[in-house]
Write a protein that holds these residues in place. Structure first.
Motif, PDB file in Angstrom:
ATOM      1  N   TYR A  54       0.838  -1.217  -0.003  1.00 48.00           N
ATOM      2  CA  TYR A  54       0.040   0.101  -0.065  1.00 48.00           C
ATOM      3  C   TYR A  54       0.969   1.274  -0.004  1.00 48.00           C
ATOM      4  CZ  TYR A  54      -3.684   3.382   1.169  1.00 48.00           C
ATOM      5  OH  TYR A  54      -4.673   4.488   0.741  1.00 48.00           O
ATOM      6  N   GLU A  78       2.334   1.819  -3.352  1.00 45.35           N
ATOM      7  CA  GLU A  78       1.346   2.385  -4.414  1.00 45.35           C
ATOM      8  C   GLU A  78       1.128   3.912  -3.989  1.00 45.35           C
ATOM      9  OE1 GLU A  78      -3.309   1.965  -5.009  1.00 45.35           O
ATOM     10  OE2 GLU A  78      -2.139  -0.094  -4.595  1.00 45.35           O
ATOM     11  N   SER A  88      -6.615   4.000  -2.206  1.00 48.00           N
ATOM     12  CA  SER A  88      -6.465   3.231  -3.254  1.00 48.00           C
ATOM     13  C   SER A  88      -7.822   2.282  -3.646  1.00 48.00           C
ATOM     14  CB  SER A  88      -5.689   1.614  -2.853  1.00 48.00           C
ATOM     15  OG  SER A  88      -5.533   0.706  -3.865  1.00 48.00           O
ATOM     16  N   LYS A  89      -8.078   2.103  -4.982  1.00 45.45           N
ATOM     17  CA  LYS A  89      -9.317   1.574  -5.622  1.00 45.45           C
ATOM     18  C   LYS A  89      -9.376   0.244  -4.980  1.00 45.45           C
ATOM     19  CE  LYS A  89      -9.258   3.273 -10.245  1.00 45.45           C
ATOM     20  NZ  LYS A  89      -9.128   2.973 -11.780  1.00 45.45           N
ATOM     21  N   GLN A  90      -8.309  -0.480  -4.606  1.00 43.76           N
ATOM     22  CA  GLN A  90      -8.663  -1.922  -4.070  1.00 43.76           C
ATOM     23  C   GLN A  90      -8.986  -1.743  -2.536  1.00 43.76           C
ATOM     24  OE1 GLN A  90      -4.505  -3.510  -3.920  1.00 43.76           O
ATOM     25  NE2 GLN A  90      -4.535  -3.950  -6.125  1.00 43.76           N
ATOM     26  N   LYS A  95      -4.386   3.985 -10.026  1.00 47.46           N
ATOM     27  CA  LYS A  95      -4.742   3.007  -9.049  1.00 47.46           C
ATOM     28  C   LYS A  95      -5.740   3.381  -7.949  1.00 47.46           C
ATOM     29  CE  LYS A  95      -0.481   0.416  -9.902  1.00 47.46           C
ATOM     30  NZ  LYS A  95       0.420   0.105  -9.720  1.00 47.46           N
TER      31      LYS A  95
END
Length: 154
Positions: free
Chosen positions: A12, A15, A136-138, A122
Protein backbone atom coordinates in the motif's frame (compact mmCIF):
# COMPACT_ATOMS: atom_id res chain seq x y z
CA UNK A 1 -23.03 5.02 3.43
CA UNK A 2 -20.03 2.95 2.40
CA UNK A 3 -17.57 1.23 4.70
CA UNK A 4 -14.33 -0.51 3.99
CA UNK A 5 -11.00 -1.36 5.56
CA UNK A 6 -7.47 -1.93 4.37
CA UNK A 7 -4.06 -2.60 5.89
CA UNK A 8 -1.18 -0.16 5.84
CA UNK A 9 1.43 -2.54 4.45
CA UNK A 10 4.47 -2.22 2.21
CA UNK A 11 2.45 -2.75 -0.97
CA UNK A 12 0.00 0.00 0.00
CA UNK A 13 2.82 2.44 0.86
CA UNK A 14 4.57 1.74 -2.45
CA UNK A 15 1.34 2.34 -4.37
CA UNK A 16 0.70 5.51 -2.39
CA UNK A 17 4.15 6.87 -3.20
CA UNK A 18 4.00 5.91 -6.87
CA UNK A 19 0.58 7.45 -7.43
CA UNK A 20 1.22 10.68 -5.57
CA UNK A 21 4.84 11.57 -6.34
CA UNK A 22 4.20 12.38 -9.99
CA UNK A 23 1.73 15.06 -8.91
CA UNK A 24 3.94 16.54 -6.19
CA UNK A 25 6.58 19.26 -6.34
CA UNK A 26 9.32 16.75 -5.51
CA UNK A 27 9.23 14.56 -8.60
CA UNK A 28 12.24 16.20 -10.27
CA UNK A 29 15.79 16.32 -8.97
CA UNK A 30 17.17 19.67 -7.84
CA UNK A 31 19.75 20.03 -10.59
CA UNK A 32 20.21 23.71 -9.77
CA UNK A 33 21.13 22.97 -6.16
CA UNK A 34 23.47 20.12 -7.14
CA UNK A 35 25.18 22.30 -9.75
CA UNK A 36 25.48 25.21 -7.34
CA UNK A 37 27.06 22.99 -4.69
CA UNK A 38 29.51 21.52 -7.20
CA UNK A 39 30.55 24.94 -8.53
CA UNK A 40 30.83 26.39 -5.03
CA UNK A 41 32.80 23.33 -3.94
CA UNK A 42 35.20 23.68 -6.86
CA UNK A 43 35.66 27.40 -6.18
CA UNK A 44 36.28 26.77 -2.49
CA UNK A 45 38.64 23.91 -3.13
CA UNK A 46 40.75 25.32 -5.94
CA UNK A 47 40.49 29.12 -5.81
CA UNK A 48 40.25 29.72 -2.06
CA UNK A 49 42.39 26.78 -1.03
CA UNK A 50 39.72 25.62 1.42
CA UNK A 51 39.92 21.87 0.80
CA UNK A 52 37.68 20.96 3.75
CA UNK A 53 34.93 23.33 2.68
CA UNK A 54 35.20 22.24 -0.97
CA UNK A 55 35.06 18.55 -0.08
CA UNK A 56 32.12 19.19 2.25
CA UNK A 57 30.18 20.90 -0.56
CA UNK A 58 31.03 18.07 -2.99
CA UNK A 59 29.71 15.54 -0.47
CA UNK A 60 26.51 17.58 -0.01
CA UNK A 61 25.97 17.52 -3.79
CA UNK A 62 26.43 13.74 -3.85
CA UNK A 63 24.06 13.29 -0.90
CA UNK A 64 21.43 15.41 -2.65
CA UNK A 65 21.71 13.27 -5.79
CA UNK A 66 21.60 9.99 -3.85
CA UNK A 67 18.64 11.15 -1.76
CA UNK A 68 16.65 11.85 -4.92
CA UNK A 69 17.59 8.51 -6.49
CA UNK A 70 16.57 6.54 -3.38
CA UNK A 71 13.59 8.68 -2.36
CA UNK A 72 10.99 5.90 -2.89
CA UNK A 73 12.68 3.17 -0.81
CA UNK A 74 13.59 5.75 1.83
CA UNK A 75 9.98 7.01 2.10
CA UNK A 76 8.55 3.48 2.16
CA UNK A 77 11.09 2.39 4.81
CA UNK A 78 10.15 5.36 7.00
CA UNK A 79 6.48 4.43 6.71
CA UNK A 80 7.22 0.78 7.49
CA UNK A 81 8.96 1.64 10.77
CA UNK A 82 6.15 3.95 11.85
CA UNK A 83 3.83 2.62 14.50
CA UNK A 84 0.88 2.77 12.08
CA UNK A 85 2.50 0.23 9.76
CA UNK A 86 0.53 -2.99 9.68
CA UNK A 87 -2.55 -1.47 11.25
CA UNK A 88 -6.02 -1.64 9.74
CA UNK A 89 -7.60 1.55 8.47
CA UNK A 90 -11.39 1.73 8.72
CA UNK A 91 -12.91 4.09 6.18
CA UNK A 92 -16.48 5.40 6.10
CA UNK A 93 -17.87 7.45 3.24
CA UNK A 94 -21.28 9.10 3.53
CA UNK A 95 -23.19 12.29 2.71
CA UNK A 96 -21.14 14.30 5.25
CA UNK A 97 -17.73 13.28 3.93
CA UNK A 98 -14.91 10.80 4.37
CA UNK A 99 -13.82 9.44 7.75
CA UNK A 100 -10.76 7.22 8.08
CA UNK A 101 -9.18 5.99 11.28
CA UNK A 102 -6.69 3.51 12.57
CA UNK A 103 -5.46 3.07 16.15
CA UNK A 104 -2.87 5.86 15.69
CA UNK A 105 -4.43 8.50 13.48
CA UNK A 106 -7.77 9.64 12.16
CA UNK A 107 -9.01 12.17 9.68
CA UNK A 108 -12.49 13.41 9.03
CA UNK A 109 -13.08 15.39 5.83
CA UNK A 110 -16.35 17.01 4.98
CA UNK A 111 -17.12 17.44 1.30
CA UNK A 112 -16.83 21.22 1.70
CA UNK A 113 -13.23 20.88 2.97
CA UNK A 114 -12.12 18.88 -0.05
CA UNK A 115 -10.57 21.13 -2.68
CA UNK A 116 -10.02 18.57 -5.40
CA UNK A 117 -10.16 14.83 -6.09
CA UNK A 118 -7.60 13.58 -8.59
CA UNK A 119 -8.21 10.22 -10.20
CA UNK A 120 -5.00 8.24 -10.74
CA UNK A 121 -4.49 4.85 -12.37
CA UNK A 122 -4.78 2.99 -9.06
CA UNK A 123 -6.81 5.25 -6.79
CA UNK A 124 -7.80 8.73 -5.70
CA UNK A 125 -5.77 11.64 -4.38
CA UNK A 126 -7.91 13.82 -2.17
CA UNK A 127 -6.61 17.38 -1.80
CA UNK A 128 -7.62 19.47 1.18
CA UNK A 129 -5.94 22.57 2.63
CA UNK A 130 -2.21 21.86 2.27
CA UNK A 131 -2.46 18.08 2.40
CA UNK A 132 -3.22 15.13 0.18
CA UNK A 133 -4.69 11.79 1.19
CA UNK A 134 -4.45 8.77 -1.06
CA UNK A 135 -7.09 6.05 -1.21
CA UNK A 136 -6.45 2.96 -3.31
CA UNK A 137 -9.12 1.56 -5.63
CA UNK A 138 -8.46 -1.81 -3.99
CA UNK A 139 -9.66 -0.41 -0.67
CA UNK A 140 -12.99 0.75 -2.10
CA UNK A 141 -15.96 -0.87 -3.74
CA UNK A 142 -16.79 0.54 -7.15
CA UNK A 143 -19.95 2.22 -5.77
CA UNK A 144 -17.94 4.05 -3.10
CA UNK A 145 -15.33 5.07 -5.67
CA UNK A 146 -18.01 6.48 -7.98
CA UNK A 147 -19.71 8.22 -5.03
CA UNK A 148 -16.49 10.08 -4.13
CA UNK A 149 -16.03 11.22 -7.73
CA UNK A 150 -19.66 12.34 -7.88
CA UNK A 151 -19.39 14.30 -4.62
CA UNK A 152 -16.16 15.94 -5.81
CA UNK A 153 -17.91 17.33 -8.90
CA UNK A 154 -20.56 19.11 -6.84
Amino acid sequence: MFQSEFTLDKQYFQECFDESVALSQHHKPKYGLIGFLLILGALSHYLLGQAYLGNFLFVLAVIEGVSFYYRRPWWVARQMVSRASGSKVHIRIDEQGINAKNPYRAFDLSWQDIDNVIETDKGLLIEHAKYRQYISKQALEQDAYDFILQQAKK
